[in-house]
Design an enzyme around this catalytic site. Structure first.
Site, PDB file in Angstrom:
ATOM      1  N   ARG A  80       5.447   9.137 -48.462  1.00  0.00           N
ATOM      2  CA  ARG A  80       5.378   8.941 -47.015  1.00  0.00           C
ATOM      3  C   ARG A  80       3.918   9.035 -46.548  1.00  0.00           C
ATOM      4  O   ARG A  80       3.150   9.824 -47.104  1.00  0.00           O
ATOM      5  CB  ARG A  80       6.195  10.054 -46.374  1.00  0.00           C
ATOM      6  CG  ARG A  80       6.283  10.051 -44.862  1.00  0.00           C
ATOM      7  CD  ARG A  80       7.293   9.101 -44.372  1.00  0.00           C
ATOM      8  NE  ARG A  80       7.683   9.361 -42.991  1.00  0.00           N
ATOM      9  CZ  ARG A  80       8.195   8.419 -42.193  1.00  0.00           C
ATOM     10  NH1 ARG A  80       8.369   7.187 -42.635  1.00  0.00           N
ATOM     11  NH2 ARG A  80       8.553   8.701 -40.967  1.00  0.00           N
ATOM     12  N   THR A 385      11.224  -1.435 -41.902  1.00  0.00           N
ATOM     13  CA  THR A 385      11.515  -0.765 -43.154  1.00  0.00           C
ATOM     14  C   THR A 385      12.258  -1.735 -44.082  1.00  0.00           C
ATOM     15  O   THR A 385      12.826  -2.718 -43.614  1.00  0.00           O
ATOM     16  CB  THR A 385      12.426   0.443 -42.796  1.00  0.00           C
ATOM     17  OG1 THR A 385      11.742   1.229 -41.831  1.00  0.00           O
ATOM     18  CG2 THR A 385      12.806   1.270 -43.976  1.00  0.00           C
ATOM     19  N   ASN A 405       6.880   1.194 -40.518  1.00  0.00           N
ATOM     20  CA  ASN A 405       7.582   1.517 -39.282  1.00  0.00           C
ATOM     21  C   ASN A 405       8.112   0.251 -38.625  1.00  0.00           C
ATOM     22  O   ASN A 405       9.081  -0.291 -39.103  1.00  0.00           O
ATOM     23  CB  ASN A 405       6.723   2.352 -38.329  1.00  0.00           C
ATOM     24  CG  ASN A 405       7.587   3.101 -37.323  1.00  0.00           C
ATOM     25  OD1 ASN A 405       8.772   3.259 -37.552  1.00  0.00           O
ATOM     26  ND2 ASN A 405       7.018   3.552 -36.236  1.00  0.00           N
ATOM     27  N   GLY A 478      16.010   0.219 -40.565  1.00  0.00           N
ATOM     28  CA  GLY A 478      16.590   0.282 -39.223  1.00  0.00           C
ATOM     29  C   GLY A 478      16.403   1.601 -38.521  1.00  0.00           C
ATOM     30  O   GLY A 478      17.196   1.960 -37.652  1.00  0.00           O
TER      31      GLY A 478
HETATM   32  N1  GLY Z   1       9.830   4.494 -39.714  1.00  0.00           N
HETATM   33  C1  GLY Z   1      11.220   4.725 -39.695  1.00  0.00           C
HETATM   34  C2  GLY Z   1      11.624   5.896 -40.534  1.00  0.00           C
HETATM   35  O1  GLY Z   1      10.898   6.283 -41.427  1.00  0.00           O
HETATM   36  O2  GLY Z   1      12.673   6.442 -40.294  1.00  0.00           O
END
Ligand code: GLY
Length: 583
Positions: A80, A385, A405, A478
């Site tokens: 991440r 995503t 994102n 989503g």
């Molecule tokens: N950017 C959407 C998520 O990571 O939930």
């Protein structure tokens, strides 16, 4: 070989790749055919997606891997994005303390330090078969970027519909606007000089030549970035020329990311969250994803009901689903954050006892107002995503959900490097109880702090049966709707005996505590059921403009049944429909 989208899923026995791009899936299949394992294939597919699927496949974002080796080792890798060192808690608030949406979504400070390249290289180093060099896994991506490829209808539409954004960034304009000649500059100048108002400017802009299916899309700068990665590994991205291009882009546009932020980035293996549902073991992503915890919590609650005999999308089913989603998302807002910064009560939230206790707060007769549901209290307790999956014949199973994102991230290309930046910083809670772009609220657990990872909803998940076989890998795009989509697919496969494609195709509903609505897709609920649910006090999103093209998450997955692979790819939001391949 079978390509999904041409009829009923066919059963092949050698392996399968499911991704949002047919070309990228084929890259993975070729690796499998040449003796690679699922990990080699997922890495090659990931880099190919960075070329063929710019709206979500990415170098400039981050993601999660949930996998199981043929020997049974469970793996979850957190790559991440991280908040840059110079980020601070109120960075998306104006002087009056109000959340500034454009800053959080469409600026250079909306970008976290990207983790995808680091993550894919780690997977290659630690779990690849050893039969390929990194260069060999990247070569198909480099060729696709260098020589170009014929774009599919979804990409053509995506490039055009985002024109208004792309025109504001030199790099994006160069890459995504087809006719970037004097016409655009002329229009821009007229708008800036006040000769055109914004409405006319937009109309004239939209009349400029559009992308067409089959146009050849070439990305030379991206090819060079991929070459540097192929040659120098992490240093080809996090140091040297590529890192300097990112830093130059930041400096020119008031961004926060520094060379040191990039150099320091490292992905982390985390303990996957593991739960059970009936006779099955569920393995998913823990914090900084909220996905796995909420998924297991909701399955724990559903286990107390006769789901098998409940008709999917019946009033009874949707009521129950909405109530348990309410309970789980209330916990998300309070309890979950980056485990390097926040103590997540995972054991409590995923325990069967807690599920039972929480069920006491809802009724099977009436909707429970979300305002009357708070997060559970912590007891002694020792986050656009895309998802892609690979299964190989030896039993290796790997699923990655990855994101920048929103579609095309912050819509800004790193000049000379050819890839888009994420706007993942909006996944933090910019201000307590003020919703982010997905309508999610949060507080201290997910407040912005330097080096912290924003809470995600990405939920790469795998299911193991009672004989120890990996039988399903599934994930979705989503935002907040990912978790509930994965949940409904698992229920459809395990309880309602649908195959993965049928499960993906079944229309879905979604709710997330706040806003207190049921979101639903066309075909999920007829007027009768809507009326019945309203009698139970449920409220519906967009009630006056019924769903139409509205769709919830896009999902991809692979099922293994009786030794054969069945691949599933979502048709929602795409006109391509041939993305998953078995062989
Ligand atoms: N950017 C959407 C998520 O990571 O939930």
């Amino acid at each position: 070989m079978f390509i999904h989208g041409c009829g009923q899923p066919k059963k092949d026995t050698n392996g399968a790749v499911s991704s949002t791009s047919r070309i990228a899936s084929q890259v993975g299949i070729d690796i499998l055919k040449n003796g690679g394992n699922a990990f080699d294939a997922i890495v090659a597919t990931g880099f190919a997606l960075a070329v063929t699927s710019p709206s979500n496949g990415n170098l400039g974002g981050g993601g999660f891997l949930v996998a199981r080796t043929a020997e049974g080792e469970l793996i979850s890798l957190d790559f991440r994005e991280k908040a840059p060192k110079l980020s601070f808690e109120n960075m998306f608030l104006d002087k009056d303390g109000n959340y500034v949406r454009d800053l959080a979504l469409f600026s250079h400070i909306s970008s976290g330090v990207p983790g995808t390249v680091n993550g894919l290289i780690k997977i290659f180093n630690d779990y690849g078969s050893g039969k390929f060099t990194l260069n060999e896994l990247l070569q198909p991506a480099i060729d696709l970027a260098d020589d170009g490829f014929a774009i599919e209808p979804t990409a053509a539409r995506g490039f055009d519909t985002n024109k208004n954004h792309f025109i504001k960034d030199a790099g994006s304009k160069e890459i995504f606007i087809k006719n970037k000649d004097n016409v655009i500059t002329d229009l821009e100048n007229k708008f800036k000089n006040g000769e055109l108002n914004f409405k006319d400017y937009e109309i004239m802009l939209n009349e400029i030549d559009e992308w067409k299916t089959g146009d050849i899309f070439i990305q030379k700068d991206l090819a060079n970035t991929l070459r540097r990665i192929a040659k120098n590994g992490n240093k080809g991205f996090y140091e040297g020329k590529t890192a300097q291009y990112i830093v130059d882009e930041m400096k020119l546009n008031n961004g926060l990311m520094s060379y040191q932020d990039l150099k320091d980035y490292d992905s982390v293996y985390r303990k996957p969250v593991v739960g059970s549902y009936k006779d099955y073991t569920i393995v998913s992503m823990g914090p900084p994803s909220s996905g796995g915890v909420l998924l297991i919590q909701m399955l724990n609650m559903l286990e107390n009901f006769d789901i098998q005999n409940m008709e999917r999308n019946s009033t009874e089913f949707v009521h129950l689903l909405t109530e348990i989603q309410r309970l789980a998302y209330a916990d998300r807002a309070v309890h979950l954050g980056d485990p390097d910064f926040w103590s997540n009560p995972i054991n409590m939230l995923t325990s069967k006892d807690y599920a039972l206790e929480r069920l006491g707060l809802i009724s099977l007769e009436k909707a429970t107002p979300s305002t009357s549901i708070a997060a559970g209290t912590t007891k002694n307790e020792s986050i656009e995503t895309t998802h892609y999956s690979v299964m190989d014949k030896d039993g290796n199973t790997a699923g990655i959900t990855t994101t920048i994102n929103f579609s095309y991230g912050n819509k800004k290309i790193v000049d000379n490097a050819g890839f888009l930046l994420n706007n993942e910083m909006d996944d933090f809670s910019a201000k307590p109880n003020v919703p982010n772009a997905f309508g999610l609220i949060g507080g201290e657990a997910n407040a912005i702090q330097p080096y912290k990872r924003p809470l995600s909803s990405m939920s790469p998940t795998l299911v193991i049966d009672k004989n120890g076989q990996s039988i399903l890998t599934v994930g979705a795009a989503g935002g907040s709707r990912i978790i509930t989509a994965v949940l409904q697919i698992i229920i459809s496969v395990l309880d309602h005996d649908l195959n993965i494609q049928e499960a993906i195709d079944t229309p879905r509903t979604h709710s997330q505590w706040l806003p207190d609505f049921i979101f639903y897709e066309k075909g999920a609920l007829d007027q009768n059921k809507i009326d019945e649910l309203k009698m139970l006090n449920h409220a519906f999103y967009n009630d006056k403009n019924l769903p139409g093209n509205f769709y919830l998450a896009r999902t991809h997955g692979i099922q293994r049944k009786n030794g054969s692979f069945i691949s599933g790819a979502d048709k929602r939001g795409t006109q391509n429909g041939n993305e998953a391949i078995t062989y």
